[in-house]
Design a protein around this motif. Structure first.
Motif, PDB file in Angstrom:
ATOM      1  N   ILE A   1       3.286   7.150  10.863  1.00  0.00           N
ATOM      2  CA  ILE A   1       4.178   7.208   9.887  1.00  0.00           C
ATOM      3  C   ILE A   1       5.489   8.188  10.301  1.00  0.00           C
ATOM      4  O   ILE A   1       6.737   7.986  10.523  1.00  0.00           O
TER       5      ILE A   1
ATOM      6  N   PHE B   1       3.159   5.704  -3.346  1.00  0.00           N
ATOM      7  CA  PHE B   1       4.385   6.424  -3.636  1.00  0.00           C
ATOM      8  C   PHE B   1       4.440   6.604  -5.412  1.00  0.00           C
ATOM      9  O   PHE B   1       4.686   7.440  -5.868  1.00  0.00           O
TER      10      PHE B   1
ATOM     11  N   PHE C   1      -1.214   9.112   3.812  1.00  0.00           N
ATOM     12  CA  PHE C   1      -1.753   7.520   4.035  1.00  0.00           C
ATOM     13  C   PHE C   1      -2.441   7.246   5.379  1.00  0.00           C
ATOM     14  O   PHE C   1      -3.186   6.480   5.153  1.00  0.00           O
ATOM     15  N   GLU C   2      -2.377   7.947   6.280  1.00  0.00           N
ATOM     16  CA  GLU C   2      -3.084   7.684   7.525  1.00  0.00           C
ATOM     17  C   GLU C   2      -4.602   8.239   7.269  1.00  0.00           C
ATOM     18  O   GLU C   2      -5.606   8.128   8.026  1.00  0.00           O
TER      19      GLU C   2
ATOM     20  N   ALA D   1       9.362   2.579   4.129  1.00  0.00           N
ATOM     21  CA  ALA D   1       8.778   1.874   3.077  1.00  0.00           C
ATOM     22  C   ALA D   1       8.992   0.243   3.167  1.00  0.00           C
ATOM     23  O   ALA D   1       8.006  -0.202   3.054  1.00  0.00           O
TER      24      ALA D   1
ATOM     25  N   PHE E   1       6.951  -0.514   7.527  1.00  0.00           N
ATOM     26  CA  PHE E   1       5.591   0.156   8.073  1.00  0.00           C
ATOM     27  C   PHE E   1       4.547  -1.201   8.131  1.00  0.00           C
ATOM     28  O   PHE E   1       3.985  -1.299   8.994  1.00  0.00           O
ATOM     29  N   GLU E   2       4.375  -1.699   7.044  1.00  0.00           N
ATOM     30  CA  GLU E   2       3.282  -2.831   6.696  1.00  0.00           C
ATOM     31  C   GLU E   2       3.631  -4.154   7.400  1.00  0.00           C
ATOM     32  O   GLU E   2       2.836  -5.043   7.436  1.00  0.00           O
TER      33      GLU E   2
ATOM     34  N   VAL F   1       2.757  10.740   0.699  1.00  0.00           N
ATOM     35  CA  VAL F   1       2.500   9.711   1.390  1.00  0.00           C
ATOM     36  C   VAL F   1       2.581   9.700   2.909  1.00  0.00           C
ATOM     37  O   VAL F   1       1.707   9.317   3.769  1.00  0.00           O
TER      38      VAL F   1
ATOM     39  N   LYS G   1       0.827  -1.045  -0.031  1.00  0.00           N
ATOM     40  CA  LYS G   1       0.023  -0.002  -0.012  1.00  0.00           C
ATOM     41  C   LYS G   1       0.747   1.214   0.111  1.00  0.00           C
ATOM     42  O   LYS G   1       0.445   2.267  -0.537  1.00  0.00           O
ATOM     43  N   ILE G   2       1.928   1.158   0.617  1.00  0.00           N
ATOM     44  CA  ILE G   2       3.046   2.336   0.728  1.00  0.00           C
ATOM     45  C   ILE G   2       3.404   2.459  -0.748  1.00  0.00           C
ATOM     46  O   ILE G   2       3.504   3.634  -1.313  1.00  0.00           O
ATOM     47  N   GLN G   3       3.826   1.375  -1.490  1.00  0.00           N
ATOM     48  CA  GLN G   3       4.410   1.471  -2.832  1.00  0.00           C
ATOM     49  C   GLN G   3       3.398   2.017  -3.817  1.00  0.00           C
ATOM     50  O   GLN G   3       3.564   2.898  -4.583  1.00  0.00           O
TER      51      GLN G   3
END
Lengths: 160, 160
Positions: free
Chosen positions: B6, A10, A145-146, B142, B145-146, A141, A5-7
């Motif tokens: 984050i 990004f 993100f949150e 990156a 986090f997950e 991000v 999800k980060i990727q």
């Protein structure tokens, strides 16, 4: 591995990562240092790419490399600017990725390199990705993100 | 606003963000450009800070700024290196943060600045934070986090 999800977030800005080759100044290995220094000064960059006649990246040339090459023990010999060529002074150990690169490799290389050269399968120069564009995505991000996701500690993390 | 979790993970490496003043090369406004150019070349950096006698940051001087200052319409006048001073050529619009900075401000400024000068309440130079150190934290977040958190779309996002 970078989290999915980060990727994904990004890469929402990925179309802007690449500064295309036509917008990136370059010199050739046969140019003398005087020419390279004038180009570098005119564009206000510290480093530019050196391309061969087939538009492949041969190396990088920077103002510090140029000045170092013409500096003796105690003084700078400016007459050497005309006699030395870019090919004699350029760095040939530079960061390069194919244009189907993984974000993971890009983020790793950008720790120690201000920009990454991107090439196609025939090694032809496609452009550069700089820390600046990636830092825009980092801001996106970090801020977003949150808002988009609920984030909870994994159960096993809570009991550790 | 940057998300809490984050930000927390980003700052796990914060003790390494600052390159302290004692490890950062500097010059003074009274130095001539020849001296500044030699220092810049010797340390291999593109930009260094200019400090006054009270260790406050007056500006930044770079090799491109120096070369530009001695370049005429068609050629470079190297004799001007001795007659011009750093103070006449330095940039005075540079990025600076107090040492109790917020991560949010740091990340914003690093988009357009390769490093940020950090000062204390008396404006004395404490050191710099560079993109390199921040990109190490970007890699950490990156990748990690997950692993640490369960991440789920907000209910309202799902139905949008």
């Amino acid at each position: 591995m970078i989290g999915d999800k980060i990727q994904e977030m990004f890469l929402e800005n990925q179309e802007n990562f690449l500064i295309p080759a036509r917008e990136v100044a370059h010199v050739q290995a046969e140019n003398n240092l005087n020419h390279a220094l004038l180009v570098l000064t005119k564009i206000g960059f510290n480093v530019i790419v050196v391309l061969d006649k087939e538009a492949r990246v041969s190396g990088l040339i920077s103002i510090p490399l140029i000045i170092e090459a013409i500096t003796g023990v105690t003084e700078i010999h400016f007459d050497r600017l005309d006699s030395l060529t870019v090919g004699e002074v350029m760095r040939t150990d530079f960061a390069v990725l194919n244009d189907d690169y993984e974000l993971e490799d890009l983020l790793h290389l950008l720790v120690d390199n201000a920009f990454i050269c991107i090439v196609d399968n025939e090694k032809k120069f496609q452009g550069i990705v700089t820390r600046r564009e990636i830092l825009k995505s980092v801001n996106h991000v970090a801020h977003e993100f949150e808002h988009r996701y609920d984030v909870q500690l994994h159960q096993e993390s809570i009991f550790q």
